[in-house]
Scaffold this motif. Structure first.
Motif, short mmCIF file in Angstrom:
data_model
loop_
_atom_site.label_atom_id
_atom_site.label_comp_id
_atom_site.label_asym_id
_atom_site.label_seq_id
_atom_site.Cartn_x
_atom_site.Cartn_y
_atom_site.Cartn_z
N PHE A 291 0.73 -1.16 0.02
CA PHE A 291 0.01 0.22 0.00
C PHE A 291 0.71 1.04 0.03
N GLU B 248 1.66 3.33 2.41
CA GLU B 248 2.63 3.51 3.46
C GLU B 248 3.61 2.34 3.28
N THR B 249 3.49 1.18 2.64
CA THR B 249 4.38 0.11 2.65
C THR B 249 5.04 -0.04 1.32
N PHE C 83 -6.68 -2.17 -3.96
CA PHE C 83 -6.46 -3.21 -3.11
C PHE C 83 -7.15 -4.35 -4.12
N GLY D 238 0.88 -4.94 5.25
CA GLY D 238 0.50 -3.77 5.60
C GLY D 238 1.23 -3.17 6.91
N GLU D 239 1.22 -2.11 7.47
CA GLU D 239 2.19 -1.67 8.15
C GLU D 239 2.39 -2.38 9.62
N ASP D 240 1.52 -3.17 10.03
CA ASP D 240 1.84 -4.04 11.16
C ASP D 240 2.98 -5.15 10.84
N GLU D 241 2.84 -5.73 9.59
CA GLU D 241 3.76 -6.72 8.92
C GLU D 241 5.06 -6.03 9.13
#
Lengths: 427, 427
Positions: free
Chosen positions: A346, A348-349, A376, A395-398
């Protein structure tokens, strides 16, 4: 601006990239076998001077030949790889080491009317051994190559072997004058009825008894000793006897080269169309199929048009287009997929995704970004259309955790893995 | 029979087999890099319809082009791999997935006067990414390919990068009308003196102050931020500013693709000759050398002659002939020798030698018989001429003991080893 319809020349071979990968992997396996057998690669120009290519025909232009002039140069696109080999050997006869073992995979050109399975531009794949006083080992090595090349593709070959000296000597022994005409009739046996062939032989001057003997020869196939027992009394012509003793020696060499006995047999019906073969001749098939995938043989004077030195040659050829048609579906495996894993990132990533992609590629995993700049939904659609076996949704968490969700696109199973675990999984 | 002198067409590239092996190993390493980066192989016909190949020139035949007729077909040998790519993409626009990443290694034809380093038939090696709305990541990936391909050959690359929008926008901003002429003059800076260039610019309508500004642009190279600080005040033309922001984005992506900073820099003197480049442009060198080994860039409308759809492309090219000249001596190692071990056998041991050779080949050792039918002295001479690294001299004792004398031909050291020990030694 007026658009031009994009067309490829009719009858010229062009694969879609997914098939091209399979084709090139096939070629690469075949090349490795040739090199493992100490054949050296050669890559000659696609065009040759017309006087070279047309030497055999005395300069007469066959209607299949692509010929063109440029400045003072009169050129033809090559129609096989044998004439270029003869030219190359004669040109370099003082620097090459003989026996010279070369293989060549290259495009050849025949401007005939295109039809199913016939092309105007297509690949040939040849391996030849050239030398002065070539031993019969060379013939055996060429035949063994079918076992090794097809073996590398997980196929079994079946080679039928004969020697033209037997038939030529037999005709010589009965006093026939038009031997090459008789061999052409003999070569038609598979296509015509016995009666038609007999009539042609009789029209060419054979007696009924001689026709019967010729048929006896043509029907011999299987074990060499049994064949010899049946035919050796037919003639005492020296060429005939030489043909028989050549086959014996060849059989012995194939045994010591450890060629599997179920992969070859002797078959006196084989003559090969080309008149330039003068000894051993063979045709190769895929096991349990009538699909001929090549042939070859021994010729006595390869470079006769170009040099006084008498070079013998023995060569085998693989019909690479036909072979590819046979194996391509079997070979459409993951190994041949270009992209192993797609990364769905995305805004951010995305930059981080580039680094992850680079790390994966450095670990020899073929990773690619999917649908940069798309939504997406569109990214997932693209991943499906591309038939990607795996995707990583980033995603950002990953990105923070450095553990990545990897999804098997066929089973839809997902798991969260570290970088090293992903590499291990995809290797 | 009158002999024909064996000649190869002048200016057509042909390697001797020892060099061909090195060349093919080089290509195979480069292909692996392209595939590791998810580029798919393509192999288009050597000839295209003339209306396709000459579309750009409006059908006017360049004197370099090989053109020929056959039946109703008007064909040309391809002079590059880009027009065939454009034709292929337009022809298959409804079945290909975009972005479409393809590489192609193939022969191209230019009938110019042959001279040192210039060929009429030679290889090109291209990788391109084609799509509608290509992100700048595509440009970064193409540049990174130089690091990866040269790295696979143990060489370091050095890539100089610019963006044609900067120069085009600058000229646009000062109201110049003949922008493409001005870019051609700019491209000559490396070859002509500053005075000559200045005179040409002035003759084309620039003022002295504008010429100074143009020189200021051309002298910018090195770190991107420093360059931008020096030139950003030169123009507020939107194309100029877009060029600068494209370079910033490209620089960021190269960082995240982990391209080594010492392998590239920005250099506003780079424009590339071809007018079809419309954005990013780059030239690649071997580290610490002025040897340009390729270049490429971004073009806005790849398939404009063939389809209404507007496909952008970005591509890199490697001058494979020049690169080969650079590396060939370094690569002439044992890895590239075809025959690893020669077997010197005698009448009594020749058949056994065939089996030993087969066992070695099955163990992936490239073994060959040396000088079958020759005297011992002649066999040894042949082994030397062939530069075989090892030979096995196979007498009757060795055959019985199953332990073989293997000789290192460089050191003359000999030892007697079992089959397994020989395989281990030669692997």
């Amino acid at each position: 601006m007026k658009l031009i319809t994009p067309r490829k020349p009719q009858g010229f071979w062009e694969l879609m990239p997914e098939e091209e990968i399979v084709f090139e992997n096939m070629l690469s396996k075949i090349r490795k076998v040739f090199e493992n057998n100490c054949f050296m690669p050669l890559d000659t120009p696609v065009a040759e001077y017309s006087e070279i290519l047309l030497a055999k025909s005395g300069g007469e232009v066959d209607k299949e030949i692509y010929r063109f002039q440029k400045g003072n140069n009169d050129l033809c696109l090559r129609y096989d790889l044998t004439v270029p080999l003869a030219r190359f050997v004669a040109m370099n006869e003082n620097v090459l080491e003989f026996p010279f073992k070369r293989y060549q995979v290259g495009k050849v050109y025949r401007g005939e009317r295109p039809q199913k399975g016939r092309f105007r531009e297509f690949y040939q794949c040849d391996a030849d051994i050239v030398g002065e006083n070539l031993s019969i080992t060379a013939d055996a090595e060429c035949i063994k190559l079918y076992e090794d090349t097809l073996g590398a593709l997980n196929l079994n070959c079946y080679v039928k072997i004969s020697n033209r000296k037997i038939l030529a000597g037999f005709f010589e022994g009965i006093g026939a004058k038009n031997i090459s005409d008789l061999m052409i009739i003999y070569d038609k046996m598979a296509k015509l009825s016995e009666e038609e062939i007999a009539n042609m032989f009789i029209a060419s001057g054979l007696t009924v008894a001689q026709v019967d003997q010729t048929f006896l020869l043509a029907k011999q196939n299987g074990d060499l000793e049994a064949i010899i027992a049946k035919v050796e009394k037919l003639s005492d012509n020296p060429t005939f006897l030489e043909g028989i003793s050549d086959l014996k020696a060849l059989n012995e060499r194939l045994k010591y080269l450890k060629m599997d006995k179920k992969n070859y047999s002797f078959d006196l019906s084989i003559v090969r169309g080309h008149n330039y073969y003068t000894g051993t001749v063979f045709e190769a098939f895929i096991e349990n199929s009538n699909l001929a995938i090549g042939g070859g043989g021994r010729y006595d004077n390869l470079c006769g048009n170009f040099t006084e030195r008498k070079f013998q040659g023995v060569g085998m050829s693989i019909g690479i287009t036909r072979l590819f048609d046979e194996i391509k579906d079997k070979f459409k495996t993951d190994e041949n997929l270009v992209t192993q894993v797609g990364i769905v990132a995305f805004d951010e990533t995305m930059l981080f995704a580039l680094s992850l992609m680079t790390d994966l590629r450095n670990a020899k995993i073929r990773a690619d970004i999917v649908g940069e700049g798309k939504s997406f939904k569109a990214k997932m659609k693209e991943a499906n259309r591309r038939k990607l076996p795996y995707i990583i949704v980033l995603g950002e968490d990953e990105m923070k955790e450095k553990r990545y969700t990897i999804k098997d696109m066929r089973s839809s199973a997902q798991e969260k893995l570290s970088f090293d675990e992903i590499v291990k999984k995809l290797k």
